[in-house]
Motif scaffolding. Sequence first.
Motif, PDB file in Angstrom:
ATOM      1  N   ARG A  45       0.864  -1.180   0.000  1.00 56.92           N
ATOM      2  CA  ARG A  45       0.000   0.000   0.000  1.00 56.92           C
ATOM      3  C   ARG A  45       0.896   1.224   0.000  1.00 56.92           C
ATOM      4  O   ARG A  45       1.781   1.368   0.843  1.00 56.92           O
ATOM      5  CB  ARG A  45      -0.912   0.000   1.220  1.00 56.92           C
ATOM      6  CG  ARG A  45      -1.921   1.123   1.163  1.00 56.92           C
ATOM      7  CD  ARG A  45      -3.017   0.939   2.172  1.00 56.92           C
ATOM      8  NE  ARG A  45      -3.994   2.019   2.004  1.00 56.92           N
ATOM      9  CZ  ARG A  45      -4.743   2.468   2.974  1.00 56.92           C
ATOM     10  NH1 ARG A  45      -4.681   1.920   4.185  1.00 56.92           N
ATOM     11  NH2 ARG A  45      -5.586   3.452   2.743  1.00 56.92           N
ATOM     12  N   PHE A  53      -1.310   8.569  -6.585  1.00 56.39           N
ATOM     13  CA  PHE A  53      -2.133   7.500  -6.019  1.00 56.39           C
ATOM     14  C   PHE A  53      -1.823   7.198  -4.542  1.00 56.39           C
ATOM     15  O   PHE A  53      -1.583   6.046  -4.172  1.00 56.39           O
ATOM     16  CB  PHE A  53      -2.014   6.229  -6.864  1.00 56.39           C
ATOM     17  CG  PHE A  53      -2.354   6.450  -8.309  1.00 56.39           C
ATOM     18  CD1 PHE A  53      -3.666   6.683  -8.691  1.00 56.39           C
ATOM     19  CD2 PHE A  53      -1.369   6.453  -9.285  1.00 56.39           C
ATOM     20  CE1 PHE A  53      -3.993   6.918 -10.023  1.00 56.39           C
ATOM     21  CE2 PHE A  53      -1.677   6.682 -10.615  1.00 56.39           C
ATOM     22  CZ  PHE A  53      -2.993   6.914 -10.987  1.00 56.39           C
ATOM     23  N   HIS A  56      -3.217   3.973  -2.279  1.00 55.26           N
ATOM     24  CA  HIS A  56      -3.665   2.886  -3.155  1.00 55.26           C
ATOM     25  C   HIS A  56      -2.769   1.660  -2.951  1.00 55.26           C
ATOM     26  O   HIS A  56      -1.599   1.778  -2.628  1.00 55.26           O
ATOM     27  CB  HIS A  56      -3.568   3.298  -4.625  1.00 55.26           C
ATOM     28  CG  HIS A  56      -4.631   4.239  -5.067  1.00 55.26           C
ATOM     29  ND1 HIS A  56      -4.849   5.459  -4.487  1.00 55.26           N
ATOM     30  CD2 HIS A  56      -5.528   4.134  -6.069  1.00 55.26           C
ATOM     31  CE1 HIS A  56      -5.844   6.074  -5.108  1.00 55.26           C
ATOM     32  NE2 HIS A  56      -6.278   5.288  -6.068  1.00 55.26           N
ATOM     33  N   GLU A  58      -0.865  -1.718  -4.580  1.00 55.33           N
ATOM     34  CA  GLU A  58      -0.105  -1.879  -5.822  1.00 55.33           C
ATOM     35  C   GLU A  58       0.535  -3.261  -5.860  1.00 55.33           C
ATOM     36  O   GLU A  58       0.950  -3.780  -4.828  1.00 55.33           O
ATOM     37  CB  GLU A  58       0.966  -0.789  -5.866  1.00 55.33           C
ATOM     38  CG  GLU A  58       1.590  -0.573  -7.189  1.00 55.33           C
ATOM     39  CD  GLU A  58       2.317   0.773  -7.256  1.00 55.33           C
ATOM     40  OE1 GLU A  58       2.273   1.365  -8.336  1.00 55.33           O
ATOM     41  OE2 GLU A  58       2.921   1.209  -6.263  1.00 55.33           O
ATOM     42  N   LEU A 143      -8.815  -0.439  -3.325  1.00 56.24           N
ATOM     43  CA  LEU A 143      -8.446   0.507  -4.371  1.00 56.24           C
ATOM     44  C   LEU A 143      -6.979   0.298  -4.766  1.00 56.24           C
ATOM     45  O   LEU A 143      -6.075   0.550  -3.959  1.00 56.24           O
ATOM     46  CB  LEU A 143      -8.672   1.936  -3.863  1.00 56.24           C
ATOM     47  CG  LEU A 143      -8.571   3.054  -4.876  1.00 56.24           C
ATOM     48  CD1 LEU A 143      -9.569   2.852  -6.017  1.00 56.24           C
ATOM     49  CD2 LEU A 143      -8.827   4.389  -4.186  1.00 56.24           C
ATOM     50  N   THR A 145      -3.825   0.871  -7.779  1.00 55.46           N
ATOM     51  CA  THR A 145      -3.419   1.792  -8.838  1.00 55.46           C
ATOM     52  C   THR A 145      -3.916   1.260 -10.180  1.00 55.46           C
ATOM     53  O   THR A 145      -4.020   0.037 -10.362  1.00 55.46           O
ATOM     54  CB  THR A 145      -1.890   1.943  -8.893  1.00 55.46           C
ATOM     55  OG1 THR A 145      -1.303   0.675  -9.185  1.00 55.46           O
ATOM     56  CG2 THR A 145      -1.330   2.508  -7.596  1.00 55.46           C
TER      57      THR A 145
END
Length: 164
Positions: A45, A53, A56, A58, A143, A145
């Motif tokens: 994160r 971002f 977010h 990833e 959420l 990227t």
Amino acid sequence: MVERVDEQDQVLAVVGRGEAVRRGWLHRIAVTVCRDREGRILVHRRSEHVDRFPGHYEVGSGGAVAPGESYEEAASRELAEELGVRAPVRFIVKFLNRSGLSPHWLAVHEAVLFDNLCPDPDEVMWHGWLSESELLRSMRENLFTPDSHDVLSHYFAAVERGIV
């Protein structure tokens, strides 16, 4: 600074990354999908303090390729900067990605990590290892990227074709 490139990934000029993003100019990004000994995939994160971002999740560790730097060199550098680990990276696939902040060539690499990670807290606020099914569920619930979805789809397609 980044290299502005064309549709064939040929260098046109060296420009500031901010300008490339603002103007929608193609440039180069390198990411690495990290796996552990069990084949799980690293998810992290992003810090709330990063400019792109924040907060977010990833699946790839990476960033912009510097002028004169290869995709592989950038992938290795970003692993060290973001996750505090040095490991060999292996090129998997490169594609023209139009998601995210601006269009870019995106080179996906893979690394198998054996050492403990020491993520940069300015870049990473959490990390964990997820199985593929856990990761896919997490991508539906959290959420991520925009690049994460594209990275995984191209990465898994390469796996299915036997590239990995």
